[in-house]
Design an enzyme around this catalytic site. Structure first.
Site, PDB file in Angstrom:
ATOM      1  N   ASP A 243       3.107 -13.127  28.209  1.00 24.70           N
ATOM      2  CA  ASP A 243       4.334 -13.642  28.827  1.00 24.70           C
ATOM      3  C   ASP A 243       5.123 -12.572  29.559  1.00 24.70           C
ATOM      4  O   ASP A 243       6.351 -12.671  29.691  1.00 24.70           O
ATOM      5  CB  ASP A 243       5.222 -14.320  27.767  1.00 24.70           C
ATOM      6  CG  ASP A 243       4.596 -15.590  27.222  1.00 24.70           C
ATOM      7  OD1 ASP A 243       3.936 -16.307  27.990  1.00 24.70           O
ATOM      8  OD2 ASP A 243       4.741 -15.849  26.016  1.00 24.70           O
ATOM      9  N   GLU A 244       4.437 -11.547  30.065  1.00 26.11           N
ATOM     10  CA  GLU A 244       5.128 -10.474  30.786  1.00 26.11           C
ATOM     11  C   GLU A 244       4.560 -10.245  32.176  1.00 26.11           C
ATOM     12  O   GLU A 244       4.831  -9.222  32.807  1.00 26.11           O
ATOM     13  CB  GLU A 244       5.088  -9.176  29.975  1.00 26.11           C
ATOM     14  CG  GLU A 244       5.871  -9.240  28.670  1.00 26.11           C
ATOM     15  CD  GLU A 244       5.946  -7.907  27.955  1.00 26.11           C
ATOM     16  OE1 GLU A 244       5.598  -6.884  28.584  1.00 26.11           O
ATOM     17  OE2 GLU A 244       6.353  -7.877  26.786  1.00 26.11           O
TER      18      GLU A 244
END
Length: 291
Positions: A235-236
């Site tokens: 999620d980055e």
């Protein structure tokens, strides 16, 4: 508007004088008609990359209406400016693979937008580690592939099956429409720049199951969602789109969830549309969006 002879040129290179003139001049001399052009130079700020980005929507004459021919036309300019250049034929619809687990709001939204003509793509397959949405896929006449994961040791084998499907169906973009599995580093590398994920914007504050219930319990006043490219860092990846909406004490946890799912659907749909319209250019850990 007919798109048979229309293309989008996207490029990035070190920012310097003369790029716009060189690109537009070359297209003009080749007999192309520029329909729309946008550019951005990342020169300001402490984290500036010093790169220049450009998106040009143009119509080519019949003798040049091929990405290979256009690529050769730009050979000298590419070398002169050390450009990363790509030509996208608008007459070819991007092919999407949708992946989902057991929350179907994003999947349902994308299918509706596709069926109603709002999303100009082809969807040759839906993949899930559950059978929950097999009937939904059948209602749209899209092949549904149930690829379960029984235990951790099975995950890489399942991912290889998905990769084989991607290859076989000539997939351009993988959309994780609430696919609740962490992808391996190898799979993320294979999908670099062509896989989009959606998640609620509470991370890392509210991890795990039922994040909207956790947010409600903490009295959160603002909820949202983030669509980003998939990378090995969970999620980055580079962010494509985000949105938020206010909530308050009069709303239940179920209300929070409904609002959150609506935002997730909207944000993911925008990100997918901008990607398939070739409006997103990667800028290191960031992205440039030409709307």
């Amino acid at each position: 508007m007919a798109t048979d002879h229309q293309f989008v040129l996207t490029l990035s290179c070190r920012d310097t004088k003369g790029i716009v003139y060189a690109v537009s001049g070359l297209l003009y001399q080749a007999g192309c008609n520029i329909i729309d052009s946008q550019q951005f130079g990342d020169l300001d700020g402490d984290d500036a990359t010093g790169l220049f980005f450009m998106r040009v929507h143009f119509e080519a004459p019949p003798q040049l209406a091929d990405t290979g021919t256009l690529d050769k036309l730009f050979a000298h300019t590419r070398e002169q400016y050390a450009m990363e250049v790509r030509f996208h034929a608008l007459g070819r619809r991007p092919r999407l693979l949708l992946m989902v687990s057991q929350h179907g709001h994003c999947l349902n939204d994308l299918l509706f937008r596709w069926k109603s003509g709002q999303l100009a793509v082809d969807i040759p397959a839906i993949v899930s580690n559950h059978t929950t949405f097999a009937e939904l896929a059948a209602s749209y006449a899209i092949p549904f592939h149930h690829l379960p994961i029984g235990k951790a040791a099975d995950k890489r084998e399942q991912e290889l099956a998905v990769q084989a499907l991607i290859e076989r169906e000539r997939i351009d973009l993988v959309v994780l429409a609430r696919y609740m599995q962490i992808l391996s580093t190898e799979f993320c590398e294979a999908l670099k720049g062509r896989a989009i994920n959606i998640h609620h914007s509470f991370l890392p504050s509210f991890k795990g199951a039922r994040p909207y219930y956790q947010a409600h319990a903490r009295g959160v006043k603002l909820i949202g969602a983030t669509a980003h490219y998939v990378t090995a860092d969970l999620d980055e990846g580079p962010i494509i789109e985000q949105d938020v909406e206010r909530v308050d004490h009069t709303m239940s946890a179920e209300d929070y969830t409904a609002v959150g799912r609506d935002i997730e659907s909207r944000v993911l749909a925008r990100a997918v549309r901008w990607h398939v319209e070739h409006r997103v250019l990667l800028n290191g850990t960031k992205s440039v969006i030409f709307r």
